[in-house]
Design a protein around this motif. Structure first.
Motif, PDB file in Angstrom:
ATOM      1  N   GLY A 103      34.546  37.534  35.448  1.00  0.00           N
ATOM      2  CA  GLY A 103      34.674  37.976  36.490  1.00  0.00           C
ATOM      3  C   GLY A 103      36.461  38.265  36.263  1.00  0.00           C
ATOM      4  N   ASP A 104      36.771  38.037  35.513  1.00  0.00           N
ATOM      5  CA  ASP A 104      38.219  39.227  35.527  1.00  0.00           C
ATOM      6  C   ASP A 104      38.467  40.194  34.663  1.00  0.00           C
ATOM      7  N   ASN A 145      37.043  42.639  37.515  1.00  0.00           N
ATOM      8  CA  ASN A 145      38.218  42.154  39.476  1.00  0.00           C
ATOM      9  C   ASN A 145      38.465  43.840  38.778  1.00  0.00           C
ATOM     10  N   LEU A 180      36.407  46.684  40.869  1.00  0.00           N
ATOM     11  CA  LEU A 180      35.813  46.548  42.091  1.00  0.00           C
ATOM     12  C   LEU A 180      37.102  46.973  43.316  1.00  0.00           C
ATOM     13  N   LYS A 181      36.876  47.684  43.821  1.00  0.00           N
ATOM     14  CA  LYS A 181      37.564  47.912  45.081  1.00  0.00           C
ATOM     15  C   LYS A 181      36.796  47.845  46.285  1.00  0.00           C
ATOM     16  N   GLN A 237      36.608  44.202  45.888  1.00  0.00           N
ATOM     17  CA  GLN A 237      37.645  43.166  45.788  1.00  0.00           C
ATOM     18  C   GLN A 237      37.925  42.351  45.460  1.00  0.00           C
ATOM     19  N   ASN A 238      37.835  41.587  43.990  1.00  0.00           N
ATOM     20  CA  ASN A 238      38.017  39.823  43.905  1.00  0.00           C
ATOM     21  C   ASN A 238      36.696  39.910  43.728  1.00  0.00           C
ATOM     22  N   THR A 239      35.786  40.017  43.855  1.00  0.00           N
ATOM     23  CA  THR A 239      34.131  39.818  43.459  1.00  0.00           C
ATOM     24  C   THR A 239      33.717  39.219  42.168  1.00  0.00           C
ATOM     25  N   GLY A 240      34.431  39.507  41.726  1.00  0.00           N
ATOM     26  CA  GLY A 240      34.620  39.148  39.960  1.00  0.00           C
ATOM     27  C   GLY A 240      33.210  38.417  39.916  1.00  0.00           C
ATOM     28  N   HIS A 241      33.973  37.153  39.951  1.00  0.00           N
ATOM     29  CA  HIS A 241      33.176  35.725  40.037  1.00  0.00           C
ATOM     30  C   HIS A 241      32.059  35.466  40.115  1.00  0.00           C
ATOM     31  N   ALA A 256      27.061  43.775  38.833  1.00  0.00           N
ATOM     32  CA  ALA A 256      28.346  44.910  39.653  1.00  0.00           C
ATOM     33  C   ALA A 256      28.207  46.914  38.971  1.00  0.00           C
TER      34      ALA A 256
END
Length: 226
Positions: A93-94, A97, A100-101, A105-109, A126
């Motif tokens: 996820g890191d 991230n 990702l927009k 946003q911040n949904t990589g995990h 993704a």
């Protein structure tokens, strides 16, 4: 190696290519061939590829060409082909991230967790979401929490959360694509976003494979998205 790891490996391979790229990458690396023997080999390979395509009804010309080429090289003993397999990439996820927009946003995990559960590279999940939503900006993503383009009986599905949407996509890819032998982005796209579909009046599906492939390559090489 189990079917799960095989599927992940195939999705991670960079040889999801068109015929010209395949030829440029592999044919030029054959060693021990004279000009005449190279032309003869190429002619035989192309003929065998055409026959294989007709007999198998397989539209993936690049994979057929690679199969034919490997077969002739093995039979004749001329030259060697480079190893096109690569070490599987474990995308977390890191790493996702920064790319990702919007609502992604911040949904990589979430992509990482879904990928781990269903044995799929999170970068593929993704990449599909970025393509389907204009990187988190579509109305479906903002108002239906649908970040994957998943369809239901009444059109685009509505989810209770982005997490539910991502996990539903991963489940669908595992059960109805990877486990059914659809192991490349091109093969997935032919079913996930078929060209000429009735629910695609603007013919956006024409760009699905190239779009997802481009985002996947970007996510796995660490480059910035355009």
């Amino acid at each position: 190696m189990n079917i799960g790891s095989l599927s992940s490996n195939w999705l991670l391979q960079k040889n999801i290519m068109d015929t010209s790229r395949l030829g440029e990458r592999n044919l030029s690396n054959l060693s021990g061939l004279t000009s005449n023997s190279f032309e003869q080999l190429l002619e035989q390979v192309l003929l065998q590829t055409e026959l294989n395509q007709k007999s198998s009804n397989n539209p993936d010309i690049s994979s057929l060409l690679l199969t034919s080429l490997n077969s002739f090289v093995s039979q004749t003993g001329v030259g060697t082909l480079p190893n096109t397999s690569i070490t599987p990439v474990t995308t977390g996820g890191d790493e996702l991230n920064p790319h990702l927009k919007g609502v992604l946003q911040n949904t990589g995990h979430l992509f990482a967790e879904a990928g781990k559960k269903y044995d799929i590279d999170p970068a593929l999940l993704a990449a599909i979401s970025i393509h389907e939503t204009g990187n988190g900006s579509s109305n479906a993503a903002r108002f239906k929490f649908n970040v994957t383009g998943m369809m239901g009986k009444n059109g685009l599905k509505t989810y209770s959360s982005i997490q539910e949407s991502i996990f539903d996509m991963a489940r669908n890819l595992r059960q109805n694509y990877l486990d059914q032998g659809k192991l490349t982005i091109a093969q997935i796209g032919a079913k996930y976003a078929p060209i000429g579909a009735n629910n695609d009046p603007n013919q956006l599906n024409n760009h699905w494979v190239t779009g997802v492939q481009r985002y996947f390559d970007t996510l796995t090489t660490g480059s910035n998205l355009a």
